[in-house]
Enzyme design. Structure first.
Site, PDB file in Angstrom:
ATOM      1  N   TYR A   1      -0.753   0.304   9.939  1.00  0.00           N
ATOM      2  CA  TYR A   1      -0.978  -0.424   8.690  1.00  0.00           C
ATOM      3  C   TYR A   1       0.185  -0.227   7.732  1.00  0.00           C
ATOM      4  O   TYR A   1       0.706  -1.186   7.146  1.00  0.00           O
ATOM      5  CB  TYR A   1      -2.291   0.066   8.069  1.00  0.00           C
ATOM      6  CG  TYR A   1      -2.617  -0.520   6.715  1.00  0.00           C
ATOM      7  CD1 TYR A   1      -2.832  -1.881   6.568  1.00  0.00           C
ATOM      8  CD2 TYR A   1      -2.751   0.302   5.595  1.00  0.00           C
ATOM      9  CE1 TYR A   1      -3.159  -2.419   5.324  1.00  0.00           C
ATOM     10  CE2 TYR A   1      -3.087  -0.223   4.368  1.00  0.00           C
ATOM     11  CZ  TYR A   1      -3.286  -1.581   4.232  1.00  0.00           C
ATOM     12  OH  TYR A   1      -3.601  -2.106   3.010  1.00  0.00           O
TER      13      TYR A   1
ATOM     14  N   LYS B   1       2.940  -2.997   6.346  1.00  0.00           N
ATOM     15  CA  LYS B   1       3.217  -3.219   4.931  1.00  0.00           C
ATOM     16  C   LYS B   1       4.711  -3.074   4.635  1.00  0.00           C
ATOM     17  O   LYS B   1       5.290  -3.863   3.872  1.00  0.00           O
ATOM     18  CB  LYS B   1       2.409  -2.238   4.076  1.00  0.00           C
ATOM     19  CG  LYS B   1       0.914  -2.490   4.068  1.00  0.00           C
ATOM     20  CD  LYS B   1       0.583  -3.840   3.443  1.00  0.00           C
ATOM     21  CE  LYS B   1      -0.902  -4.067   3.298  1.00  0.00           C
ATOM     22  NZ  LYS B   1      -1.226  -5.409   2.731  1.00  0.00           N
TER      23      LYS B   1
ATOM     24  N   SER C   1       0.835  -1.198   0.000  1.00  0.00           N
ATOM     25  CA  SER C   1       0.000   0.000   0.000  1.00  0.00           C
ATOM     26  C   SER C   1       0.870   1.248   0.000  1.00  0.00           C
ATOM     27  O   SER C   1       1.986   1.259   0.535  1.00  0.00           O
ATOM     28  CB  SER C   1      -0.887   0.002   1.252  1.00  0.00           C
ATOM     29  OG  SER C   1      -1.496   1.259   1.452  1.00  0.00           O
TER      30      SER C   1
END
Length: 305
Positions: free
Chosen positions: A132, A136, A108
């Site tokens: 998050y 990643k 992402s």
């Protein structure tokens, strides 16, 4: 070829699985797993998925931005522990004389944290500021290392905001990207948590899936040691999205009300309009032609039987 797709029941996963089935030969197998099939971080469940040798993995399973901030322990298990377990299983298969797995990881643009630079290109260093994005980036580095060691043939695709997602809770704080398109076209009002001057990166689900498939086919020698590639996307203003929706349907006009939330806009609404995706384009990846094309693609999907 035997292909495993994790997160197969998700928004991107369903479309990817459909494309894989469409392109499959008689001796190809598409194996899927999603929530409800088993714990993707459980070694026993993962071993079952590899009961027969796997040639290719598309790893899409994940706990996204807002949900990861709300429950970081659960997010670490799905986003990090599960990825590491899949990589370990790939290594075990290789050590046992099985095929080298081509491992395609859905990363992402969250790996780029705030404040965002004035321009993002292939030389921009990731510096995540959400759990998050950190998850990643950790997995990107582990994929680089596993590829260096010969455990897998890995590649990671950093996806922008993929639209148009359906209604419903999915934990993404950037969900307004989809709301801005979906709700007015459905004749519903929507409150946008960023202002009309906010800038975002978006890509259609169709283009995201095509980029995943294209990256899966790229020869490892063209990727080198750094396996993460930022997928091409459209860098646009929120006002531009609203205008495209209104061009597609006059009835959508006036459906968006703005109520900017600084913590949302600062993290998700300040993506630089100055950006390049030269590496991805050189590898054959592409974005949508325009916002109008994304809106038209959404409307076509709605009209499909």
């Amino acid at each position: 070829m035997r292909t495993l797709v994790t997160g197969a029941g998700g928004f991107i996963g369903r479309a990817l699985v459909a494309r894989l089935h469409d392109a499959a030969d008689s001796d190809d197998e598409v194996r899927t797993t999603d929530v409800g099939d088993g714990d993707i971080a459980d070694p026993v469940h993962v071993a079952r998925l590899f009961a027969e040798p796997v040639d290719r993995v598309f790893h899409l399973a994940g706990v996204v931005s807002g949900a990861a901030e709300a429950d970081v322990v659960a997010a670490e298990r799905v986003n990090v522990a599960a990825t590491l377990e899949l990589l370990r299983q790939c290594r075990r298969q290789r050590d046992a004389g099985g095929p080298l797995v081509r491992f395609v990881y859905a990363s992402s643009i969250a790996v780029f944290g705030v404040p965002l630079p004035a321009r993002i290109g292939d030389d921009t260093e990731p510096a995540p500021t959400l759990s998050y994005g950190t998850h990643k980036r950790v997995c990107e580095l582990m994929l680089d290392d596993a590829s260096r060691r010969g455990d897998v043939d890995g590649r990671a695709l950093r996806l922008a905001g993929v639209v148009v997602r359906p209604r419903g809770p999915h934990g993404a704080r950037s969900a307004f990207n989809s709301d801005l398109i979906r709700e007015p076209l459905a004749g519903r009002d929507v409150v946008c948590p960023v202002g009309p001057q906010a800038t975002i990166w978006v890509v259609s689900r169709r283009a995201a899936v095509e980029s995943l498939l294209r990256l899966a086919d790229v020869d490892a020698a063209r990727l080198g040691t750094m396996r993460a590639v930022t997928a091409p996307a459209l860098a646009v203003s929120v006002a531009g999205v609203v205008a495209a929706v209104t061009r597609a349907a006059a009835s959508a006009a006036g459906r968006v009300r703005f109520d900017p939330q600084p913590h949302i806009e600062d993290q998700f609404g300040r993506w630089p309009l100055s950006c390049t995706f030269e590496r991805a384009r050189a590898l054959g990846l592409s974005a949508d032609d325009s916002l109008d094309a994304i809106v038209a693609d959404h409307l076509t999907t709605l009209e499909s039987p």
